[in-house]
Structure formats: structure tokens, C-alpha cells
Design an enzyme around this catalytic site. Sequence first.
Site, mmCIF file in Angstrom:
data_model
loop_
_atom_site.group_PDB
_atom_site.id
_atom_site.type_symbol
_atom_site.label_atom_id
_atom_site.label_comp_id
_atom_site.label_asym_id
_atom_site.label_seq_id
_atom_site.Cartn_x
_atom_site.Cartn_y
_atom_site.Cartn_z
ATOM 1 N N PHE A 12 33.867 49.783 4.119
ATOM 2 C CA PHE A 12 34.096 51.248 3.766
ATOM 3 C C PHE A 12 33.070 51.765 3.087
ATOM 4 O O PHE A 12 32.370 52.878 3.554
ATOM 5 C CB PHE A 12 35.452 51.064 2.771
ATOM 6 C CG PHE A 12 35.743 52.254 1.817
ATOM 7 C CD1 PHE A 12 35.646 53.510 2.403
ATOM 8 C CD2 PHE A 12 35.768 51.991 0.454
ATOM 9 C CE1 PHE A 12 35.890 54.470 1.459
ATOM 10 C CE2 PHE A 12 35.953 53.139 -0.173
ATOM 11 C CZ PHE A 12 35.923 54.386 0.056
ATOM 12 N N PHE A 35 34.567 40.744 8.912
ATOM 13 C CA PHE A 35 35.879 40.302 8.243
ATOM 14 C C PHE A 35 36.843 41.681 7.880
ATOM 15 O O PHE A 35 37.980 41.500 8.473
ATOM 16 C CB PHE A 35 35.390 39.398 6.832
ATOM 17 C CG PHE A 35 36.776 39.091 6.214
ATOM 18 C CD1 PHE A 35 38.020 38.509 6.992
ATOM 19 C CD2 PHE A 35 37.022 39.032 4.978
ATOM 20 C CE1 PHE A 35 39.218 38.249 6.450
ATOM 21 C CE2 PHE A 35 38.233 38.758 4.354
ATOM 22 C CZ PHE A 35 39.282 38.537 5.071
ATOM 23 N N VAL A 58 26.621 36.534 5.511
ATOM 24 C CA VAL A 58 25.788 36.266 4.390
ATOM 25 C C VAL A 58 25.664 34.589 3.896
ATOM 26 O O VAL A 58 24.682 34.675 3.124
ATOM 27 C CB VAL A 58 25.716 37.335 3.440
ATOM 28 C CG1 VAL A 58 25.213 38.557 3.568
ATOM 29 C CG2 VAL A 58 27.383 37.313 2.556
ATOM 30 N N LEU A 72 26.230 44.532 -0.251
ATOM 31 C CA LEU A 72 27.663 44.707 -0.374
ATOM 32 C C LEU A 72 28.489 44.031 0.326
ATOM 33 O O LEU A 72 29.871 44.107 0.217
ATOM 34 C CB LEU A 72 27.800 46.224 0.241
ATOM 35 C CG LEU A 72 27.461 47.503 -0.534
ATOM 36 C CD1 LEU A 72 26.107 47.360 -1.202
ATOM 37 C CD2 LEU A 72 27.860 48.848 0.255
ATOM 38 N N ASN A 98 21.001 33.945 -0.538
ATOM 39 C CA ASN A 98 20.221 34.276 0.437
ATOM 40 C C ASN A 98 19.407 35.585 0.340
ATOM 41 O O ASN A 98 18.509 35.874 0.881
ATOM 42 C CB ASN A 98 21.294 34.196 1.656
ATOM 43 C CG ASN A 98 21.679 32.663 1.864
ATOM 44 O OD1 ASN A 98 20.885 31.785 1.816
ATOM 45 N ND2 ASN A 98 22.966 32.524 2.536
ATOM 46 N N TYR A 144 37.140 36.536 -7.001
ATOM 47 C CA TYR A 144 36.159 37.516 -6.928
ATOM 48 C C TYR A 144 35.465 37.949 -8.096
ATOM 49 O O TYR A 144 34.074 38.314 -8.066
ATOM 50 C CB TYR A 144 37.284 38.768 -6.654
ATOM 51 C CG TYR A 144 36.535 40.037 -6.340
ATOM 52 C CD1 TYR A 144 35.868 40.262 -5.073
ATOM 53 C CD2 TYR A 144 36.750 41.252 -7.255
ATOM 54 C CE1 TYR A 144 35.313 41.703 -5.105
ATOM 55 C CE2 TYR A 144 36.236 42.409 -6.959
ATOM 56 C CZ TYR A 144 35.686 42.607 -5.907
ATOM 57 O OH TYR A 144 34.958 43.938 -5.638
ATOM 58 N N ARG A 185 44.716 48.093 -0.805
ATOM 59 C CA ARG A 185 44.287 48.801 -2.239
ATOM 60 C C ARG A 185 45.386 49.990 -2.273
ATOM 61 O O ARG A 185 45.845 50.564 -1.286
ATOM 62 C CB ARG A 185 42.890 49.108 -2.001
ATOM 63 C CG ARG A 185 42.199 47.860 -2.399
ATOM 64 C CD ARG A 185 40.408 48.196 -2.365
ATOM 65 N NE ARG A 185 40.006 48.426 -1.061
ATOM 66 C CZ ARG A 185 38.703 48.436 -0.804
ATOM 67 N NH1 ARG A 185 37.749 48.549 -1.683
ATOM 68 N NH2 ARG A 185 38.360 48.495 0.473
#
Length: 318
Positions: A12, A35, A58, A72, A98, A144, A185
Site C-alpha cells: 500500500f 505477501f 528481506v 518498508l 540485511n 510486530y 484494517r
Amino acid sequence: MKRILVTGGAGFIGSHLCERLLGEGNDVICLDNFFTGRKVNISHLMESPFFEVIRHDVIEPVLLEVDQIYNLACPASPVHYQFNPVKTIKTNIMGALNMLGLAKRVGARILQASTSEVYGNPLVHPQTEDYWGNANPIGPRACYDEGKRCAETLMFAYHRQNGVDIKVVRIFNTYGPRMLENDGRVVSNFIVQALKGSDITVYGDGSQTRSFCYIDDMVDGLVRMMNNDEVSGPVNLGNPCEFTVKELADKVVKLTGSASGISYKPLPQDDPEQRQPDITTAKKVLGWEPAIKLEEGLRRSIEYFSKRINGAKDACKA
Ligand code: NAD
Ligand code: UDP
């Protein structure tokens, strides 16, 4: 022209950022494992010879030569980041390691997308950057919250130890076109429910608050932070106008003209009761503050979701 890597670039926020950076004449590399990102978010950028896409995770190192890195990559919706909590932790921590390793090797500046979730269920209101937060380290949101807290720690450790040029922003609830319809969300859920005439699912009694920032304002804040030579952060980025979840539901029903009713569901564990950014720092050092009011941002988002939903219906009929 700079060569800029955007991890999570098909998501997004990432896709809007890639669009902006490309539009400003940069050479943009979008890295994503798809994902929660989608090719359709970036398909309109594919024609440009200055836009590349790499399907990559990542959590694995990558060898590239770039001037700037926006990190991000990470699912942002509680539904998605709790789907595979261990993977969320790996994405945040190994992803940051990384990308920091890459930044160190090539001397790139790196911006980490952190989150208001580092404040947990905040006891200081509105949240200022010097507040250390009230996060549950073992709850369902911890993969998270703590993942992002550790990513921040890694940024500052690489900065102090290796002189890496870092920028850390704490993003507050951001919404707009290109959120997934089934993202989970609140803004996308409510709009999609209202447009389909289903009940609006308010979790808890709807008295919890959030402060919603429209995507274009957020992208502008991210770019300003990356190109600021004064501060490393952390800097809060978000819209300080605070609403209860029930107020948001009422606004969405009004703006869509929907006949949807409200269905109250249990409040998820550790759901923060209040959230509002203090953006004094962003105003002062970045000259940034959001320009788009909630009603206007909701109108634009409703238009987007309405097209997507009707497009899907037309495809079924064809
Ligand atoms: P999103 O889910 O739409 O985008 C995340 C992107 O990262 C997706 O394209 C996804 O496929 C990709 N990704 C996930 N794991 C990956 C991995 N291991 N390797 C490579 N790519 C991976 O979410 P978003 O709203 O665009 O959020 C972008 C960033 O901003 C995230 O880091 C998020 O934590 C942060 N953030 C967003 C908000 C918000 O309200 N939107 C608030 C706070 C922080
Ligand atoms: N929420 C809700 N209904 C939904 C989705 C979310 O009431 O269908 C609530 C959620 O419990 C939270 C707020 O809306 O209090 C924001 O949720 P979101 O998942 O968008 O982001 P969060 O800020 O919690 O990470």
C-alpha cells in the site's frame, strides 16, 4: 537522479512511494515478496525504464548498488502480521539487519518505517517521540511491536557503531487507495462493508481512538524525512486529528450513503485504547503536516474501493 530501493514497494504505502520517487526522476528498485503486496499496485510503473521489480524476501541478503533505501517490507495489518508471527519477527529483524548491511557496504542512507505500535497501549497522550511506550512483549501484537522496536534499536546501533546514515519514522494509521479489500484494517474494512451493504464490524464499544493520515500526506512526510540532513529521528508521522472508531464508522456510512447497520464484535487482545501523534518535531524539522482532512481522504478511498468492487462484479458477469 538517485538509485533508490523501496522494500515492500508493491504494498500500500510502498507502491505510492515508488510512484512519487519515479515521478521525481529517480531510478527506483521495488523489492517485495508479494505477501500482502500486489503486482497490480505497480503495474502502471512497469513501462518506465527507470523502474525495476525484484521478487525477494528481506530475510535473505541482497546485493545491490543504491543511494537510498526505504525499508518498508512488513505486513502492517494486525490480521496479516499475526498470520505467521515468527515470520513477522524475522521480517522486521533480519530484514533490518540485511538492509543495514547493504546500507553500510554501499554507503547508502536508510529510512526505517517504524510504527506508532512501538508506543503499545500508550499512557502518554498524544504520543511524543521521547515516550518509551507501554507494549506487551509477549502478547499477540508483540511480533510486530517488538519486531519494530528491535528494528529501531538496530538502526541506532548501526548508526553509532558503523556511522550508517539512518532515518527512523514512526508511522501512525495511514489509509487510502490500494489497501487490500480484505486487509483487515479498520478504514478498508468499514468502506468495503458499507459499499457491500454488510454490517460494519466495530470491535469493542468503538470508543477506542485512532488518528488517520491520508496516503499522499504520508508519502510526502517519508520523502521529506529521507532528504533531511538534520535529524535521524525517530520522528512521528501521522495526522493529529483523533477520532473514535465509532465516529469513523458513522462517517463512512454517511459518505457512502449505505444502509449498513453496526455489528459490535469483541475487542482484540491488547488493542490500544487511544492513539494520536504529537507531530511537533515533524512540523519543526521537516516543515511537514498533513493537508488532507479525513472526509476528503475517505471520499477518495471510497471512490477507489467502489471501482474495485464493481470491477470484480463486472468481471464475473463477463
Ligand atoms: P502492506 O502490507 O500493504 O505492505 C507491506 C509490503 O511489504 C507488501 O508489499 C508485502 O508483500 C511486503 N513484504 C512483507 N514481508 C516481506 C518480506 N519478508 N520481504 C519482502 N517484502 C515483504 O503495508 P503498508 O501499510 O504499506 O505498510 C508499509 C510499512 O509501513 C510497513 O513496514 C508497516 O509496518 C509500516 N506502517 C504502516 C502503517 C499504516 O497505517 N499503513 C502504520 C505504521 C507503520
Ligand atoms: N477495528 C474495528 N473493526 C474492524 C477493524 C478494526 O473496530 O473491522 C478497530 C480495531 O480494533 C482498532 C482500530 O479499529 O481499535 C484500528 O484497527 P486497525 O487494524 O486498522 O489498526 P491498529 O491501529 O489497531 O493497528
